[in-house]
Every structure is written in C-alpha cells, then in structure tokens.
Motif scaffolding. Structure first.
Motif, short mmCIF file in Angstrom:
data_model
loop_
_atom_site.label_atom_id
_atom_site.label_comp_id
_atom_site.label_asym_id
_atom_site.label_seq_id
_atom_site.Cartn_x
_atom_site.Cartn_y
_atom_site.Cartn_z
N UNK A 1 0.85 -1.19 0.00
CA UNK A 1 0.00 0.00 0.00
C UNK A 1 0.88 1.24 0.00
N UNK A 2 0.67 2.11 -0.96
CA UNK A 2 1.38 3.39 -0.98
C UNK A 2 0.40 4.50 -0.64
N UNK A 3 0.93 5.66 -0.32
CA UNK A 3 0.08 6.82 -0.03
C UNK A 3 -0.77 7.15 -1.25
N UNK A 4 -0.18 7.07 -2.44
CA UNK A 4 -0.92 7.36 -3.66
C UNK A 4 -2.07 6.38 -3.87
N UNK A 5 -1.79 5.08 -3.62
CA UNK A 5 -2.85 4.07 -3.75
C UNK A 5 -4.00 4.37 -2.80
N UNK A 6 -3.64 4.69 -1.59
CA UNK A 6 -4.63 4.94 -0.55
C UNK A 6 -5.45 6.19 -0.87
N UNK A 7 -4.78 7.25 -1.29
CA UNK A 7 -5.47 8.49 -1.63
C UNK A 7 -6.43 8.27 -2.80
N UNK A 8 -5.97 7.52 -3.79
CA UNK A 8 -6.81 7.23 -4.96
C UNK A 8 -8.06 6.43 -4.54
N UNK A 9 -7.89 5.51 -3.61
CA UNK A 9 -9.00 4.65 -3.20
C UNK A 9 -10.09 5.42 -2.47
N UNK A 10 -9.72 6.49 -1.76
CA UNK A 10 -10.73 7.24 -1.00
C UNK A 10 -11.00 8.62 -1.62
N UNK A 11 -10.46 8.83 -2.85
CA UNK A 11 -10.79 10.01 -3.64
C UNK A 11 -10.35 11.32 -3.01
N UNK A 12 -9.10 11.36 -2.53
CA UNK A 12 -8.50 12.61 -2.06
C UNK A 12 -7.10 12.69 -2.63
N UNK A 13 -6.48 13.85 -2.50
CA UNK A 13 -5.12 14.00 -2.99
C UNK A 13 -4.15 13.42 -1.96
N UNK A 14 -3.00 12.89 -2.39
CA UNK A 14 -2.01 12.35 -1.45
C UNK A 14 -1.55 13.40 -0.43
N UNK A 15 -1.40 14.64 -0.87
CA UNK A 15 -0.94 15.69 0.03
C UNK A 15 -1.96 15.95 1.13
N UNK A 16 -3.23 16.05 0.74
CA UNK A 16 -4.29 16.29 1.72
C UNK A 16 -4.40 15.11 2.69
N UNK A 17 -4.34 13.89 2.17
CA UNK A 17 -4.44 12.71 3.02
C UNK A 17 -3.28 12.68 4.02
N UNK A 18 -2.08 12.93 3.56
CA UNK A 18 -0.92 12.89 4.45
C UNK A 18 -1.06 13.90 5.58
N UNK A 19 -1.56 15.07 5.25
CA UNK A 19 -1.69 16.14 6.25
C UNK A 19 -2.73 15.79 7.31
N UNK A 20 -3.94 15.41 6.89
CA UNK A 20 -5.00 15.16 7.88
C UNK A 20 -4.77 13.85 8.63
#
Length: 255
Positions: free
Chosen positions: A156-175
């Motif tokens: 699992x990468x941050x990009x995979x995870x962000x894509x799966x929940x429909x947010x940007x990787x940057x936003x996901x990492x921050x929150x």
C-alpha cells in the motif's frame, strides 16, 4: 472421623489416546484476525470451512450436532476474550456472544450452526474494524484506516490509498498525521508489523514466507522494519513469544 476417599483422575476414552489435535496456532491466528478487524482474512477462513473441519479437532460429543454446538461456544468465548483485549467494551462483547449462543441453541443441524458461526465471526470483525476506525475524527481518515486494515497483506502506498478514497495524497498525508499522530507510511508499517507478530507467535512460517505474504520487497527489508518497530529481530521475537502466552509446550521454531 472418617476420611474421604481420594478422588480418581478421570479416565479418557481409549480412542482419544491416538487422536492428534491440530496445532493451536491456526485458531489463535483466526481469533487475532477477528480482533484486528481483518475482514478479508476472516472471510477466507470461513470460506475454507475451517470451523466445520473435523480432522485434528477434539471430539466433545459423539453426536455431530452437539459436538459442533460445544465448539461454537468455545469459539464464541475465545473471540470475546480476544476482542475485549483488543478494546471492545466487555458489555458489548459478552452481550454479543450471549446473543449468538442463544441463536445457536435454536439451530437444528450442522449447516445452520456453521452459517451462524461465520455470521458471528464477521459481526465481531466488522465491529472491531469500526472501533479502530473511530480513532479518526474525519470520514476520510476513517476510510483510509479501513482500507489499510482490509488490504494490509498488499503493498500500500500513499498514492494508492489516496486514490482509493478520492482525495489527494498531500491532503491525506496532512489530515492523517493530524488525527492519528503518525504518518500514513508509519501507520501502515505498524499494522504490518502487528500482523507479522501474529504469524511469528502463532505459526511456524519461515521469515521469507511472512515477508512475502505481507508484500515486503525483501526479507532483509522486513527484518529491518521489524527491528525498528519492535526493538528485536523477528527470530528473537519468535523465540521469546512463540505460543508462550498460551502455555503451549513447544520449542520455538527455527528461523
């Protein structure tokens, strides 16, 4: 004054002396998967029919339906124990266990008991997953945690995870860091090491197998991550904890 006669130890049936019980690690790994909220692992266990398999399982009654009823109660008790240790409220866990045992008591055949067992296991698993997701304040982080638990065996990468929940990787990492206190990558590593601990404690899989199952790029990479998280090597962890918590008399398996 009369002395009571010494009690004789109970005699076991002759045929049970030759009965070889299967290793308990597989069952404990199942209980841990339920308590960890690992839906895929629990569904796979149910799909394989592990609960209804009779080979290597103690015979508690000569009646097949009664025998399965007894095993259902044992399973319910063990799942309840693991889930309360994992954070489920005791009132909820014991209430749920009581409800399923009462329903099982109304079952008339083994097929109904097996179906109810699978429903019980998945019910507990889904509740534990929700409990773990509730550490998040936002739906996005909650969804991310749920995705990680369901896909923990995959890479699992941050990009995979962000894509799966429909947010940007940057936003996901921050929150994610704001709400959990750790980065996405660190959280994934922690959950993978949790799974590795289960495999090391309850199975005799080789390190290379565990590394591959958890989708590490190499065994050395897995060992490095494990040492950084746990403070000891996987080999040392297995030697110290392999089924010890359950007082099972076995030697630690080789590296």
């Amino acid at each position: 004054m009369e002395h009571s006669k010494p009690r004789k130890p109970i005699e076991t049936n002759d045929d049970r002396e030759t009965t070889r019980h299967r290793e308990p690690g597989e069952e404990f790994l199942f209980y841990r998967s339920v308590a960890a909220g690992l839906i895929d692992a629990v569904q796979e266990n149910c799909r394989q029919g592990a609960f209804e398999a009779t080979e290597g399982v103690g015979r508690l009654s000569d009646n097949p339906v009664t025998n399965l009823r007894y095993h259902f109660v044992v399973t319910a008790a063990m799942i309840t124990r693991f889930c309360t240790e994992g954070g489920m409220a005791m009132e909820e866990a014991f209430g749920l266990s009581d409800t399923y045992i009462q329903r099982m008591d109304r079952c008339s055949n083994t097929a109904e008991i097996v179906l109810l067992h699978d429903q019980m296991a998945l019910d507990f698993t889904e509740r534990m997953l929700m409990l773990k997701k509730n550490v998040a304040a936002s739906k996005q982080v909650s969804d991310a945690i749920g995705y990680i638990y369901v896909h923990i065996m995959e890479r699992i990468t941050v990009n995979d995870l962000a894509r799966a929940i429909f947010v940007s990787p940057t936003h996901l990492s921050r929150i994610f860091k704001q709400e959990t206190g750790v980065s996405v990558s660190e959280y994934i590593r922690q959950r993978k090491i949790d799974m590795a601990k289960n495999y090391l404690q309850f199975t005799n899989y080789e390190l290379a197998d565990i590394s591959a199952m958890l989708s590490y790029s190499s065994q050395s990479h897995f060992i490095q991550h494990f040492r950084s998280q746990v403070g000891m090597t996987p080999k040392a962890y297995r030697k110290k904890y392999y089924l010890n918590n359950w007082n099972v008399n076995r030697d630690a398996s080789p590296d």
